[in-house]
Design a protein around this motif. Sequence first.
Motif, short mmCIF file in Angstrom:
data_model
loop_
_atom_site.label_atom_id
_atom_site.label_comp_id
_atom_site.label_asym_id
_atom_site.label_seq_id
_atom_site.Cartn_x
_atom_site.Cartn_y
_atom_site.Cartn_z
N GLU A 196 -15.47 -24.05 21.47
CA GLU A 196 -14.57 -24.33 21.21
C GLU A 196 -14.08 -23.15 19.69
N ILE A 197 -14.64 -23.82 18.45
CA ILE A 197 -14.12 -23.49 17.60
C ILE A 197 -14.18 -21.96 17.10
N ALA A 245 -11.65 -19.16 16.56
CA ALA A 245 -11.85 -18.64 15.36
C ALA A 245 -12.30 -16.58 16.13
N LEU A 246 -12.75 -16.31 16.76
CA LEU A 246 -12.00 -15.27 16.89
C LEU A 246 -10.87 -14.96 17.21
N LEU A 270 -9.27 -11.80 16.25
CA LEU A 270 -8.28 -11.30 17.64
C LEU A 270 -5.96 -11.10 16.90
N ILE A 271 -6.58 -11.81 16.84
CA ILE A 271 -4.62 -11.99 16.36
C ILE A 271 -3.89 -11.67 15.30
N TRP A 288 -4.06 -19.99 23.96
CA TRP A 288 -5.48 -20.05 23.80
C TRP A 288 -6.62 -21.10 22.58
N MET A 289 -5.85 -20.25 21.53
CA MET A 289 -6.66 -20.12 20.92
C MET A 289 -5.87 -21.86 20.71
N THR A 290 -4.78 -22.47 20.73
CA THR A 290 -3.83 -23.37 20.04
C THR A 290 -4.82 -24.92 20.80
#
Length: 182
Positions: free
Chosen positions: A13-14, A18-19, A23-24, A54-56
């Motif tokens: 998940e981390i 991070a990816l 990307l953001i 998704w990152m959140t």
Amino acid sequence: MLKQFSQGLARVEIVVAALLAALITGLILLNILTRALGTPLYWVNELAIHAMVWMTFLTTSVVLKRREGVAVTLLLDALPACPQAIVRALVDAVILGFAGLLLWLCWRWYDPVALWEAGFDIGAFQGETFNFIYSERTSTLGLPKFWSWLCLPLFSASLGVHGLVNLIDSLKGLAARQRRLA
């Protein structure tokens, strides 16, 4: 074994979060560049928003696994050690309950059994359930929104694993504390 699975899941998940953060950043810089050149790419904003969601959810799952969420611990810190451990176990139980409830709600929302019974025919599924989750599309990308919304069931399943491991650890700690006191 469940604890190792939870730790491995948290590492994945981390890394994915991070990816997504990279990307953001790239998408926002691309958006700035294309707007400055007078030819904005409208889909970049939407993709950045979906990646941020998704990152959140991925990072929230890990934060709750590590018990590093924002909290006011003034009352908890004032309690003796045994009641503190009980409160922590109760918090873990509430997190596990929330994950279970959210997973159940996502199951009802996606309704995979009805989709399977409809032969994966979206029109038949919609006609029988009045559930239009599989036909909604994003504004600029034109992708089905259910792909973006998949972060919710994945988050709830992941949080369930982490919450269960945390609750087991809390209960083991309580049991060990009770044996020491006896």
